[in-house]
Design an enzyme around this catalytic site. Sequence first.
Site, mmCIF file in Angstrom:
data_model
loop_
_atom_site.group_PDB
_atom_site.id
_atom_site.type_symbol
_atom_site.label_atom_id
_atom_site.label_comp_id
_atom_site.label_asym_id
_atom_site.label_seq_id
_atom_site.Cartn_x
_atom_site.Cartn_y
_atom_site.Cartn_z
ATOM 1 N N HIS A 97 33.799 16.702 -13.195
ATOM 2 C CA HIS A 97 33.579 17.924 -13.962
ATOM 3 C C HIS A 97 33.582 19.114 -13.012
ATOM 4 O O HIS A 97 33.379 18.975 -11.794
ATOM 5 C CB HIS A 97 32.246 17.859 -14.703
ATOM 6 C CG HIS A 97 32.258 16.944 -15.877
ATOM 7 N ND1 HIS A 97 31.277 16.958 -16.861
ATOM 8 C CD2 HIS A 97 33.128 15.963 -16.250
ATOM 9 C CE1 HIS A 97 31.546 16.043 -17.770
ATOM 10 N NE2 HIS A 97 32.656 15.425 -17.421
ATOM 11 N N GLU A 99 31.422 21.481 -12.522
ATOM 12 C CA GLU A 99 30.160 21.666 -11.804
ATOM 13 C C GLU A 99 30.033 20.673 -10.649
ATOM 14 O O GLU A 99 29.595 21.021 -9.549
ATOM 15 C CB GLU A 99 28.970 21.464 -12.757
ATOM 16 C CG GLU A 99 28.983 22.358 -13.975
ATOM 17 C CD GLU A 99 29.568 21.679 -15.191
ATOM 18 O OE1 GLU A 99 28.958 21.754 -16.269
ATOM 19 O OE2 GLU A 99 30.656 21.060 -15.070
ATOM 20 N N CYS A 127 26.732 19.322 -19.186
ATOM 21 C CA CYS A 127 26.363 18.094 -19.873
ATOM 22 C C CYS A 127 25.168 17.466 -19.168
ATOM 23 O O CYS A 127 24.676 17.966 -18.157
ATOM 24 C CB CYS A 127 27.543 17.135 -19.892
ATOM 25 S SG CYS A 127 27.979 16.522 -18.240
ATOM 26 N N CYS A 130 25.829 16.591 -15.377
ATOM 27 C CA CYS A 130 25.816 17.750 -14.482
ATOM 28 C C CYS A 130 24.441 18.408 -14.434
ATOM 29 O O CYS A 130 24.039 18.926 -13.379
ATOM 30 C CB CYS A 130 26.884 18.744 -14.913
ATOM 31 S SG CYS A 130 28.569 18.111 -14.717
#
Length: 210
Positions: A97, A99, A127, A130
């Site tokens: 992701h 992040e 999410c 993260c």
Amino acid sequence: MCREHLELQDVRTGCAGTDKGTSPQDAGFFFGYNSVLVNQSEPLMPNHEDYMRQALDLAAKAESQGEVPVGAVLVHGDKVIGEGYNQVITRADPSAHAEMLAIREAAAVLGNYRLLDCTLYVTLEPCAMCAGLLVHSRITQLVYGAADPKAGACGSQLNLVQHAKLNHQVAITSGILQDECSHRLSAFFRQRRAARKALKQSATPQNQNP
């Protein structure tokens, strides 16, 4: 996906057993920094929009690769030390992701797994995966654009980054360039649905008149 622009005060801690002080919920709807961590010679309010625009540029890179358009930048002081955009398909890595990639890069730059006095800017609310990483890396502040009502773990579905039983809480500022962030995501999914519909229709035999 509309969400109020809330700026919450938070007292950050670096290890378990440290006095956490006032909770973000008790602090009210205003923004503040822990005076212990702030360099008083620097402005208290960074230009959130400038950094969020950088994150949007990274989201565009993700979209160009067929990835969900989410971008992130990680800032220490006034310097960007980490960047990332969604690459789960490209890398065949479910953890890739925006992040996650920005935090990995920042940790390598600092040579430290603790990212104290750092702010993460991301176009979409993180999410659960993260959000947990934000806590573990001891990031000071999270700034995000669009809320994620289905999977957001920083206030929408749950709030892991400010959980009272964890040994670190993250200050949250939401709604920065919210419309731009939301529009990019909505347009991406609308286009993807249209492409799938067209593909399905092309695969369906057309009725022929006798």
